[in-house]
Write an enzyme that holds these catalytic residues in place. Sequence first.
Site, PDB file in Angstrom:
ATOM      1  N   CYS A  74       0.830  -1.192   0.000  1.00  0.00           N
ATOM      2  CA  CYS A  74       0.000   0.000   0.000  1.00  0.00           C
ATOM      3  C   CYS A  74       0.875   1.257   0.000  1.00  0.00           C
ATOM      4  CB  CYS A  74      -0.938   0.072   1.202  1.00  0.00           C
ATOM      5  SG  CYS A  74      -1.917  -1.394   1.449  1.00  0.00           S
ATOM      6  N   ARG A  81       3.252  -0.161  -5.094  1.00  0.00           N
ATOM      7  CA  ARG A  81       3.029  -0.816  -3.807  1.00  0.00           C
ATOM      8  C   ARG A  81       1.661  -1.478  -3.698  1.00  0.00           C
ATOM      9  NH1 ARG A  81       5.807   1.262   1.096  1.00  0.00           N
ATOM     10  NH2 ARG A  81       7.815   1.963   0.329  1.00  0.00           N
ATOM     11  N   TRP A  84      -3.177  -2.504  -1.430  1.00  0.00           N
ATOM     12  CA  TRP A  84      -2.975  -3.909  -1.787  1.00  0.00           C
ATOM     13  C   TRP A  84      -3.662  -4.680  -0.662  1.00  0.00           C
ATOM     14  CZ3 TRP A  84      -1.058  -8.409   0.271  1.00  0.00           C
ATOM     15  CH2 TRP A  84      -0.823  -9.442  -0.638  1.00  0.00           C
ATOM     16  N   ASN A  97      -0.777   1.914   6.174  1.00  0.00           N
ATOM     17  CA  ASN A  97       0.037   0.839   5.583  1.00  0.00           C
ATOM     18  C   ASN A  97       0.437  -0.094   6.697  1.00  0.00           C
ATOM     19  OD1 ASN A  97       0.019   2.187   3.202  1.00  0.00           O
ATOM     20  ND2 ASN A  97       2.208   2.636   3.148  1.00  0.00           N
ATOM     21  N   GLY A  98       0.519  -1.387   6.409  1.00  0.00           N
ATOM     22  CA  GLY A  98       0.961  -2.349   7.420  1.00  0.00           C
ATOM     23  C   GLY A  98      -0.170  -3.283   7.791  1.00  0.00           C
ATOM     24  N   GLU A 118      13.729 -18.944 -11.351  1.00  0.00           N
ATOM     25  CA  GLU A 118      13.398 -17.566 -11.721  1.00  0.00           C
ATOM     26  C   GLU A 118      12.543 -17.545 -12.993  1.00  0.00           C
ATOM     27  OE1 GLU A 118      13.309 -14.678 -10.619  1.00  0.00           O
ATOM     28  OE2 GLU A 118      13.449 -13.332 -12.327  1.00  0.00           O
ATOM     29  N   LYS A 141       8.803 -15.982 -13.254  1.00  0.00           N
ATOM     30  CA  LYS A 141       8.373 -14.977 -14.252  1.00  0.00           C
ATOM     31  C   LYS A 141       7.097 -15.442 -14.936  1.00  0.00           C
ATOM     32  CE  LYS A 141      10.158 -12.177 -13.295  1.00  0.00           C
ATOM     33  NZ  LYS A 141      11.155 -12.064 -12.311  1.00  0.00           N
ATOM     34  N   GLU A 192       4.078 -15.271 -12.560  1.00  0.00           N
ATOM     35  CA  GLU A 192       3.739 -13.888 -12.183  1.00  0.00           C
ATOM     36  C   GLU A 192       2.919 -13.178 -13.253  1.00  0.00           C
ATOM     37  OE1 GLU A 192       7.122 -11.710  -9.502  1.00  0.00           O
ATOM     38  OE2 GLU A 192       7.776 -12.351 -11.469  1.00  0.00           O
ATOM     39  N   HIS A 247      11.912 -38.155  -7.932  1.00  0.00           N
ATOM     40  CA  HIS A 247      11.414 -38.208  -6.555  1.00  0.00           C
ATOM     41  C   HIS A 247      10.026 -37.575  -6.431  1.00  0.00           C
ATOM     42  CE1 HIS A 247      15.202 -39.766  -5.202  1.00  0.00           C
ATOM     43  NE2 HIS A 247      15.821 -38.796  -5.861  1.00  0.00           N
ATOM     44  N   LYS A 306       4.914  -4.389  -6.465  1.00  0.00           N
ATOM     45  CA  LYS A 306       6.351  -4.302  -6.741  1.00  0.00           C
ATOM     46  C   LYS A 306       7.151  -4.361  -5.457  1.00  0.00           C
ATOM     47  CE  LYS A 306       9.803  -3.383  -9.556  1.00  0.00           C
ATOM     48  NZ  LYS A 306      10.192  -4.688 -10.081  1.00  0.00           N
TER      49      LYS A 306
HETATM   50  C1  G6P Z   1       8.049  -8.679  -4.993  1.00  0.00           C
HETATM   51  C2  G6P Z   1       8.352  -8.295  -6.423  1.00  0.00           C
HETATM   52  C3  G6P Z   1       9.480  -9.171  -6.955  1.00  0.00           C
HETATM   53  C4  G6P Z   1      10.703  -9.032  -6.054  1.00  0.00           C
HETATM   54  C5  G6P Z   1      10.372  -9.343  -4.596  1.00  0.00           C
HETATM   55  C6  G6P Z   1      11.508  -8.953  -3.672  1.00  0.00           C
HETATM   56  O1  G6P Z   1       7.545  -9.960  -4.944  1.00  0.00           O
HETATM   57  O2  G6P Z   1       7.197  -8.457  -7.233  1.00  0.00           O
HETATM   58  O3  G6P Z   1       9.804  -8.753  -8.271  1.00  0.00           O
HETATM   59  O4  G6P Z   1      11.689  -9.908  -6.496  1.00  0.00           O
HETATM   60  O5  G6P Z   1       9.239  -8.588  -4.181  1.00  0.00           O
HETATM   61  O6  G6P Z   1      11.648  -7.567  -3.739  1.00  0.00           O
HETATM   62  P1  G6P Z   1      12.959  -6.762  -3.437  1.00  0.00           P
HETATM   63  O7  G6P Z   1      12.577  -5.340  -3.689  1.00  0.00           O
HETATM   64  O8  G6P Z   1      13.310  -7.019  -2.015  1.00  0.00           O
HETATM   65  O9  G6P Z   1      14.014  -7.244  -4.368  1.00  0.00           O
END
Ligand code: G6P
Length: 609
Positions: free
Chosen positions: A2, A27, A74, A98-99, A481, A485, A488, A504, A604
Amino acid sequence: MCGIFAAINKQSVTRHLIKGLQNLSYRGYDSAGIAIVDHSGLQRRRAEGKIERLIHCLETKPLEGRVGIAHTRWATHGAASQRNAHPHMTSRVAVAHNGIIENSHQLRTELESRGFHFESDTDSETIPQLITFYLNLGLEHDQALRSALERLEGSFAIAAVFDDLPDCIFAARRGSPLALGYANGGHFLASDINALKSVADQACHLEDGDLARISLLHIAITDQHNKRVDRPRQVICEQQSNSDRDKQGFRHYMLKEIHQQAGVIKRTLGNYLPGADNTIDFPLLPFNLAELQRLNIVGCGTSHYAAMIAKYWLEGFAGLAVEVDIASEYRYRDGPVCASTPSLFISQSGETADTLAALRHAKQCAQHCISIVNVVDSSIARESHVILPTMAGAEIGVASTKAFTAQLTVLFLFSLKAAVSRGRINQTEKKRLQSQLTLLPSIIDNFLNSEHRILAIAQKLQNIEHMLYLGRGIALPLALEGALKLKEITYIHAEAYPAGELKHGPIALVDASMPVLVVAPPGRLFAKSLSNLREVSSRGAKVILVSDQQGIDEAQDYIDAAIAIPTIEPLLQPFIYTLALQLLAYHCAVLKGTDIDQPRNLAKSVTVE
Ligand code: G6P
């Protein structure tokens, strides 16, 4: 998560509030709202969905005023709906939060039993209700606020305006960041200092426990002991160039950021290899790399996968034992933390709640803490003993791409420095690897010229529901990774497994409906990955191989598609392999028509647990 933005100004603040929310939408973007206070009291507008919906609402029902607070949400407690959007308010006070308020359930039950009526499903609404309870007891505004905050468990940053105080905003924080901005015409408040840069010329961070009373001409801050304090101000200026903020002809920020990677690596290398003498110019580290027994590396999401790749480099060619942790696990595991083992934290945003908490835990255990961050005035940067910045520029797409390769660049230089200090490689080898590193930008640009071939593979995948990624050795974090992607931004269920674990369990999932992507760079593990590839192929899976041309030729009889990666220095393979997987996910998402830059349910910067 947020975002909070607030403003007090000589003119109407509505446009500042909207601009501030747009800057903070990374956020969270599932609903947004503003509240304005003037001599006729409190008014608010809220809308479900992205900020454009709030703008539309303000066009039909304008709201102007000189004092206001705003929020982009969020959802944590309660669905993403207008009813749950902030600011939450009673007839006396409006609050943006926020929080997470961890004891909100108890507080709500208590307040409801006293006749208070809640209108949302959020934990946040507890705050204005509780403040109102204390106001009703006759407490002054700041006392009512402080009394309410004392009852809250969990983390928060808040902005509040009172119906009978049309000339001021209150702000408070515990655990979640908040910064104050000072400008000629007024004062501003934001949950990220970067959001203040377009309106203020100076800013300060509030500390945990601070309560600030912000009026047009004056800001008074009291600390957790209710003592007046000054927080050091810094000059801020717009660092984001226009090129960071516009898409420069690309269809999405994510695609632009994928294409920026050659430049980002070049810039990051330029920062650490400034001279012609090949010296890696790091700030003075608070430990001696030559004597180090062990290093912890901690991060979340993509940053955690960068840490996993670094483990292969640091152990493999620098001879340094590395323990990699997911921050949310590290902080609660109660594992023995050795003061002589330093910790390295990786975070693009520098605000990820779990990574920040892990850093604080490590500091409490007297560890030296260094961090690799992209945002140099973030909380993690400010609280680390030493930072190694990445030079990725603002990353706007929620799915991390260029920040990841920038992290890898710093981690590779760190590994090189460690390898030399520990006598694992000599200067000639270091020079050779560094010169290979400097070739990366042009290799990346060349590779991007063959993007259409990846698009062709994406076309074959657009209707799949699941996909399995396999990798061994350094290709495992690449597979992880790549799968991250894909899930996501396409919402396709993707899992990555160490290829050696196939038998396994995951092989039970494999049939003609389960495509398998095998990341198998050339090297000593290629033959083993090839065996796994044959195993899934013989069970009917459609196989996509990511390897160099020689590997693809060897696997020809068992694969349905391949992405050819140029043959490069084996240690640097992650840089190019990851690019291929980013592009594959991107083109699948375009074909599926998802919201690529702001995928559903994601943010993000994850600033709550
Ligand atoms: C969120 C973002 C990811 C990122 C992760 C860690 O999940 O969507 O893209 O890798 O947070 O974020 P940071 O800012 O700590 O790298």
